[in-house]
Enzyme design. Structure first.
Site, PDB file in Angstrom:
ATOM      1  N   ASP A 246      91.989   7.253 -61.928  1.00 14.36           N
ATOM      2  CA  ASP A 246      92.023   8.479 -61.385  1.00 14.36           C
ATOM      3  C   ASP A 246      91.144   8.962 -60.039  1.00 14.36           C
ATOM      4  O   ASP A 246      91.443   9.300 -59.132  1.00 14.36           O
ATOM      5  CB  ASP A 246      92.010   9.726 -62.281  1.00 14.36           C
ATOM      6  CG  ASP A 246      92.387  11.096 -61.669  1.00 14.36           C
ATOM      7  OD1 ASP A 246      93.546  10.825 -61.195  1.00 14.36           O
ATOM      8  OD2 ASP A 246      91.740  12.015 -61.742  1.00 14.36           O
ATOM      9  N   ASP A 247      89.855   8.499 -60.270  1.00 13.74           N
ATOM     10  CA  ASP A 247      88.653   8.586 -59.348  1.00 13.74           C
ATOM     11  C   ASP A 247      88.905   7.845 -57.998  1.00 13.74           C
ATOM     12  O   ASP A 247      88.717   8.351 -56.637  1.00 13.74           O
ATOM     13  CB  ASP A 247      87.283   8.287 -59.757  1.00 13.74           C
ATOM     14  CG  ASP A 247      87.068   8.977 -61.167  1.00 13.74           C
ATOM     15  OD1 ASP A 247      86.998  10.102 -61.244  1.00 13.74           O
ATOM     16  OD2 ASP A 247      87.036   7.991 -62.401  1.00 13.74           O
TER      17      ASP A 247
ATOM     18  N   ASN B 292      82.085  17.334 -56.371  1.00 20.20           N
ATOM     19  CA  ASN B 292      82.079  18.162 -57.404  1.00 20.20           C
ATOM     20  C   ASN B 292      81.010  17.937 -58.391  1.00 20.20           C
ATOM     21  O   ASN B 292      80.224  16.859 -58.244  1.00 20.20           O
ATOM     22  CB  ASN B 292      83.463  17.752 -58.553  1.00 20.20           C
ATOM     23  CG  ASN B 292      84.780  17.771 -57.800  1.00 20.20           C
ATOM     24  OD1 ASN B 292      85.223  18.810 -57.481  1.00 20.20           O
ATOM     25  ND2 ASN B 292      85.629  16.919 -58.170  1.00 20.20           N
TER      26      ASN B 292
ATOM     27  N   GLU C 155      88.474   6.860 -66.033  1.00 22.86           N
ATOM     28  CA  GLU C 155      87.844   8.043 -65.596  1.00 22.86           C
ATOM     29  C   GLU C 155      86.543   8.000 -65.654  1.00 22.86           C
ATOM     30  O   GLU C 155      86.080   7.805 -66.583  1.00 22.86           O
ATOM     31  CB  GLU C 155      88.491   9.289 -66.475  1.00 22.86           C
ATOM     32  CG  GLU C 155      88.205  10.475 -66.037  1.00 22.86           C
ATOM     33  CD  GLU C 155      89.084  11.087 -64.854  1.00 22.86           C
ATOM     34  OE1 GLU C 155      90.147  10.447 -64.797  1.00 22.86           O
ATOM     35  OE2 GLU C 155      88.165  11.443 -63.903  1.00 22.86           O
ATOM     36  N   ASP C 156      85.906   8.153 -64.661  1.00 20.76           N
ATOM     37  CA  ASP C 156      84.651   8.464 -64.387  1.00 20.76           C
ATOM     38  C   ASP C 156      83.541   7.287 -64.721  1.00 20.76           C
ATOM     39  O   ASP C 156      82.658   7.427 -65.379  1.00 20.76           O
ATOM     40  CB  ASP C 156      84.063   9.926 -64.808  1.00 20.76           C
ATOM     41  CG  ASP C 156      84.309  10.988 -64.225  1.00 20.76           C
ATOM     42  OD1 ASP C 156      84.982  10.908 -63.012  1.00 20.76           O
ATOM     43  OD2 ASP C 156      84.095  12.006 -64.382  1.00 20.76           O
TER      44      ASP C 156
ATOM     45  N   ARG D 284      79.610   8.020 -64.779  1.00 25.09           N
ATOM     46  CA  ARG D 284      79.321   8.807 -63.651  1.00 25.09           C
ATOM     47  C   ARG D 284      80.385   9.813 -63.517  1.00 25.09           C
ATOM     48  O   ARG D 284      81.576  10.075 -63.424  1.00 25.09           O
ATOM     49  CB  ARG D 284      79.830   7.959 -62.617  1.00 25.09           C
ATOM     50  CG  ARG D 284      79.354   8.253 -61.145  1.00 25.09           C
ATOM     51  CD  ARG D 284      80.479   8.682 -60.265  1.00 25.09           C
ATOM     52  NE  ARG D 284      81.305   9.809 -60.595  1.00 25.09           N
ATOM     53  CZ  ARG D 284      82.565   9.706 -60.233  1.00 25.09           C
ATOM     54  NH1 ARG D 284      83.291   8.901 -59.635  1.00 25.09           N
ATOM     55  NH2 ARG D 284      83.464  10.817 -60.772  1.00 25.09           N
TER      56      ARG D 284
ATOM     57  N   TYR E  12      88.284  22.815 -66.804  1.00 19.17           N
ATOM     58  CA  TYR E  12      87.965  21.564 -65.836  1.00 19.17           C
ATOM     59  C   TYR E  12      87.057  21.901 -64.834  1.00 19.17           C
ATOM     60  O   TYR E  12      85.806  22.832 -65.046  1.00 19.17           O
ATOM     61  CB  TYR E  12      89.321  20.973 -65.338  1.00 19.17           C
ATOM     62  CG  TYR E  12      89.155  19.577 -64.985  1.00 19.17           C
ATOM     63  CD1 TYR E  12      88.832  18.770 -66.227  1.00 19.17           C
ATOM     64  CD2 TYR E  12      88.765  18.948 -63.864  1.00 19.17           C
ATOM     65  CE1 TYR E  12      88.437  17.484 -66.065  1.00 19.17           C
ATOM     66  CE2 TYR E  12      88.518  17.780 -63.799  1.00 19.17           C
ATOM     67  CZ  TYR E  12      88.348  16.962 -64.800  1.00 19.17           C
ATOM     68  OH  TYR E  12      87.968  15.749 -64.534  1.00 19.17           O
TER      69      TYR E  12
ATOM     70  N   LYS F 298      90.710  16.406 -68.957  1.00 23.01           N
ATOM     71  CA  LYS F 298      92.029  15.914 -68.264  1.00 23.01           C
ATOM     72  C   LYS F 298      93.299  15.748 -68.880  1.00 23.01           C
ATOM     73  O   LYS F 298      94.532  16.273 -68.551  1.00 23.01           O
ATOM     74  CB  LYS F 298      91.807  14.511 -67.783  1.00 23.01           C
ATOM     75  CG  LYS F 298      90.626  14.473 -66.807  1.00 23.01           C
ATOM     76  CD  LYS F 298      91.227  14.010 -65.395  1.00 23.01           C
ATOM     77  CE  LYS F 298      90.363  14.390 -64.159  1.00 23.01           C
ATOM     78  NZ  LYS F 298      90.286  13.742 -63.208  1.00 23.01           N
TER      79      LYS F 298
HETATM   80  P1  NAD Z   1      80.013   6.880 -55.826  1.00 24.12           P
HETATM   81  O1  NAD Z   1      78.753   6.879 -56.536  1.00 24.12           O
HETATM   82  O2  NAD Z   1      80.822   5.799 -56.148  1.00 24.12           O
HETATM   83  O3  NAD Z   1      80.068   7.006 -54.185  1.00 24.12           O
HETATM   84  C1  NAD Z   1      78.950   7.954 -53.378  1.00 24.12           C
HETATM   85  C2  NAD Z   1      79.045   7.402 -51.990  1.00 24.12           C
HETATM   86  O4  NAD Z   1      78.297   8.442 -51.324  1.00 24.12           O
HETATM   87  C3  NAD Z   1      78.134   6.058 -52.018  1.00 24.12           C
HETATM   88  O5  NAD Z   1      78.882   5.319 -50.996  1.00 24.12           O
HETATM   89  C4  NAD Z   1      76.899   6.780 -51.333  1.00 24.12           C
HETATM   90  O6  NAD Z   1      76.165   5.856 -50.659  1.00 24.12           O
HETATM   91  C5  NAD Z   1      77.177   7.847 -50.646  1.00 24.12           C
HETATM   92  N1  NAD Z   1      76.210   8.989 -50.472  1.00 24.12           N
HETATM   93  C6  NAD Z   1      75.443   9.335 -51.304  1.00 24.12           C
HETATM   94  N2  NAD Z   1      74.425  10.408 -50.798  1.00 24.12           N
HETATM   95  C7  NAD Z   1      74.748  10.429 -49.459  1.00 24.12           C
HETATM   96  C8  NAD Z   1      74.224  10.809 -48.289  1.00 24.12           C
HETATM   97  N3  NAD Z   1      73.287  11.728 -48.456  1.00 24.12           N
HETATM   98  N4  NAD Z   1      74.747  10.569 -47.139  1.00 24.12           N
HETATM   99  C9  NAD Z   1      75.708   9.462 -46.839  1.00 24.12           C
HETATM  100  N5  NAD Z   1      76.187   9.215 -47.873  1.00 24.12           N
HETATM  101  C10 NAD Z   1      75.693   9.453 -49.171  1.00 24.12           C
HETATM  102  O7  NAD Z   1      80.778   8.226 -56.343  1.00 24.12           O
HETATM  103  P2  NAD Z   1      82.487   8.606 -56.157  1.00 24.12           P
HETATM  104  O8  NAD Z   1      83.332   8.242 -57.529  1.00 24.12           O
HETATM  105  O9  NAD Z   1      82.886   8.149 -55.033  1.00 24.12           O
HETATM  106  O10 NAD Z   1      82.488  10.285 -56.124  1.00 24.12           O
HETATM  107  C11 NAD Z   1      81.742  10.902 -55.066  1.00 24.12           C
HETATM  108  C12 NAD Z   1      81.952  12.363 -55.334  1.00 24.12           C
HETATM  109  O11 NAD Z   1      83.486  12.754 -55.134  1.00 24.12           O
HETATM  110  C13 NAD Z   1      81.662  12.894 -56.798  1.00 24.12           C
HETATM  111  O12 NAD Z   1      80.926  14.060 -56.338  1.00 24.12           O
HETATM  112  C14 NAD Z   1      82.921  13.195 -57.435  1.00 24.12           C
HETATM  113  O13 NAD Z   1      82.729  14.476 -58.101  1.00 24.12           O
HETATM  114  C15 NAD Z   1      83.759  13.511 -55.980  1.00 24.12           C
HETATM  115  N6  NAD Z   1      85.145  13.245 -56.280  1.00 24.12           N
HETATM  116  C16 NAD Z   1      86.104  14.405 -55.945  1.00 24.12           C
HETATM  117  C17 NAD Z   1      87.387  14.163 -56.202  1.00 24.12           C
HETATM  118  C18 NAD Z   1      88.244  15.326 -55.910  1.00 24.12           C
HETATM  119  O14 NAD Z   1      87.936  16.241 -55.347  1.00 24.12           O
HETATM  120  N7  NAD Z   1      89.426  15.050 -56.061  1.00 24.12           N
HETATM  121  C19 NAD Z   1      87.940  13.043 -56.956  1.00 24.12           C
HETATM  122  C20 NAD Z   1      86.778  11.884 -57.180  1.00 24.12           C
HETATM  123  C21 NAD Z   1      85.749  12.152 -56.981  1.00 24.12           C
END
Ligand code: NAD
Length: 539
Positions: A261-262, A400, A238-239, A149, A96, A167
């Site tokens: 899940d996200d 991530n 997912e994603d 995504r 993963y 997953k």
């Molecule tokens: P998304 O594209 O929906 O959201 C990204 C957000 O970040 C947007 O609001 C964008 O405006 C903001 N952003 C981007 N660059 C920025 C910056 N430089 N400064 C301020 N804000 C900024 O994506 P998402 O689905 O919310 O996922 C975001 C991240 O979270 C991914 O990297 C994903 O891997 C991670 N994630 C981690 C987990 C976990 O650790 N359990 C779970 C889900 C997602």
């Protein structure tokens, strides 16, 4: 094994669920017609595991390790899962995040054998019929992506199939869901990633993405086909790109057994970390202020569940929302902004625009959560400011894979003088700061979704509710020991994950019964009954 009809000869050796390879006993070799097809010496799973580890560790890079493990999964399912379960800390990052990110990028180049189920726009009108091609009648968990995504890596088209496969491997390894009940699905609606479209080895539907009504109609046909063929199956979205993720979740969450899940898994695991942090910081949960960097599906999902959690502590909805502040790529979410997405609107407060660091200085959040996909955005100034306004700041760098984390564990400890509680989305190893060893927690959704799935299957729950995610978060937080907290960790060690999943499953099943959503009868000893259904890879 008991449920298997014995296979004979080569079929026994090439069926991944049946195969024990050199561990088939002399009697089994006679019974299954294997004499002559195996070397003389009868092995056992322990020495096969030793051989696997020796071969795995000889590989010089993680993608080679990923490929090796994928092949093992295809050859000998039980040996693969035993390897994962018994060496979860070593193997999870290989099957993963972070390695799966690279594996998805290179999916078309490292492809060996098809796994899972692919649906394209050309299949419109035929999806139900196509599902009959899937050979497993008892599918209970489906993980589906459209690849738009993938982690923080963007649109990877059909290459994103690595995610549902990975997953579901975690469902099996972490919660003992039976492998044949798992179905990975790629809704391959095309990709807008030019590099992939120009790659002669790309395996997906080689067109721009299907969008608008046609896209939602295809998803709808898929969902209906699943309801018809596998009415008890849980669908995990997912994603998906954030607006689609929200759109699909709000459309289906009260209609069918599904979750995203996200949004919801991330919310639950993060809430668990925040609950655990309150034990370490001494600030009561109901008094918390939280600052988010990022306001996408992950961050807003966490916010939404936190509102539910604050409400459970007696705050009004408005009071709860005021505790949460979000900064996205365009700045703080404030009422005067005209560019907000609908899921952001409830969190846009009536205040002046501030830059991120000034916002921390003024709002004084106890908890900082990054979900941006933008590495390095928790700068030294950010962490130092959090440390100025808190004795023990809690910092979650959730993006991530590892290369996208808002800051590293080392930076969080160094810049906070070793005072931060730090958690990340992808794993970081222990860090020694001024002679003290800190163990970063991994806010890995794998602490949550496998247990939810197990609880849903055990209770026959017909829907997944926010309360189930809250119950899961509380259960996980309660499993963080004083020893974990003393080392700065907000999550139990991954080695406890099967116990965590079982505990979550029990509470989720109870919640399903409490809410009147359970179809199965409540057994006298719920925990023992669920434990009894868990897949055991040992032979
Ligand atoms: P998304 O594209 O929906 O959201 C990204 C957000 O970040 C947007 O609001 C964008 O405006 C903001 N952003 C981007 N660059 C920025 C910056 N430089 N400064 C301020 N804000 C900024 O994506 P998402 O689905 O919310 O996922 C975001 C991240 O979270 C991914 O990297 C994903 O891997 C991670 N994630 C981690 C987990 C976990 O650790 N359990 C779970 C889900 C997602």
């Amino acid at each position: 094994m008991a449920s298997f009809k014995p296979l004979k000869g080569y079929r026994a050796l090439y069926h991944p669920a049946f195969n024990k390879s050199t561990a088939f006993t002399r009697e089994e070799r006679d019974e299954y017609g294997l004499r002559g097809l195996l070397p003389y010496r009868v092995g056992n799973q322990e020495n096969q595991l030793a051989r696997v580890l020796e071969n795995l560790r000889r590989k010089s890079n993680d993608i080679e390790k990923f490929i090796f493990l994928a092949s093992l999964h295809e050859r000998n399912e039980r040996l693969f899962y035993r390897t994962v379960v018994e060496h979860i800390e070593e193997i999870m990052p290989l099957i993963y995040t972070p390695t799966v990110g690279q594996a998805c990028r290179e999916f078309a180049h490292i492809f060996r054998r098809p796994k899972g189920f692919y649906i394209t726009p050309e299949d419109k009108g035929n999806i139900r019929e196509m599902l009959d091609n899937w050979p497993r009648p008892d599918t209970r968990v489906i993980v589906v992506t459209d690849g738009q995504r993938i982690l923080g890596l963007g649109d990877l088209g059909a290459n994103g199939m690595g995610i549902p496969i990975g997953k579901l491997q975690l469902y099996v390894a972490c919660a003992g869901i039976v492998p044949r009940q798992c179905l990975p699905v790629m809704l391959d609606v095309g990709t807008n990633n030019e590099e992939l479209l120009n790659d002669p080895l790309y395996l997906g539907y080689p067109h721009k993405r299907l969008e608008g009504d046609a896209y939602f109609e295809l998803v709808d046909e898929f969902v209906s086909a699943v309801q018809d063929k596998y009415p008890q199956a849980l669908i995990q979205f997912e994603d998906f790109l954030t607006p689609n993720a929200y759109g699909l979740l709000s459309k289906y969450k009260d209609e069918i057994l599904c979750f995203n899940d996200d949004i919801q898994g991330t919310a639950s695991v993060s809430l668990a970390g925040v609950y655990a942090a309150t034990r370490g910081t001494g600030v009561a949960f109901r008094d918390l202020r939280v600052m988010f960097l990022g306001a996408g599906s992950a961050a807003t999902g966490i916010g939404d569940l936190m509102v539910t959690a604050f409400e459970a502590e007696g705050l009004s909805n408005e009071e709860a929302r005021k505790r949460l502040n979000f900064v996205d790529i365009h700045g703080l979410l404030v009422k005067s902004r005209t560019d907000l997405m609908s899921h952001n609107v409830p969190y846009a407060h009536d205040r002046a625009q501030l830059d991120f660091v000034d916002a921390i200085r003024e709002i004084k959040p106890h908890v900082l959560i990054g979900a941006t996909g933008a590495p390095g955005t928790f700068t030294e100034e950010v962490i130092k400011t959090m440390s100025d306004v808190n004795e023990r700041p809690a910092v979650f760098a959730l993006s991530n894979p590892t290369s996208r984390a808002e800051c590293t564990a080392e930076q969080a400890y160094a810049w906070s003088d070793g005072r931060a509680f730090f958690s990340s989305g992808s794993p970081f190893g222990p860090v020694v700061h001024e002679g003290r060893t800190h163990r970063p927690g991994q806010g890995n959704n794998a602490y949550i979704f496998p247990g939810i799935g197990l609880g849903v299957i055990a209770s026959g729950a017909t829907r997944i509710t926010d309360e189930m995610f809250m119950v899961a978060a509380r259960t996980l937080a309660n499993m963080v020991s004083e020893e974990d907290l003393a080392a700065g960790a907000l999550y139990p060690p991954l080695t406890d994950i099967r116990a965590v999943s079982l505990a979550i499953a029990v509470e989720v099943a109870k919640e399903a019964h409490r809410a009147g959503l359970a179809v199965e009868a409540m057994p006298d000893d719920l925990e023992a009954a669920i434990a009894d259904t868990m897949y055991d890879p040992v032979y």
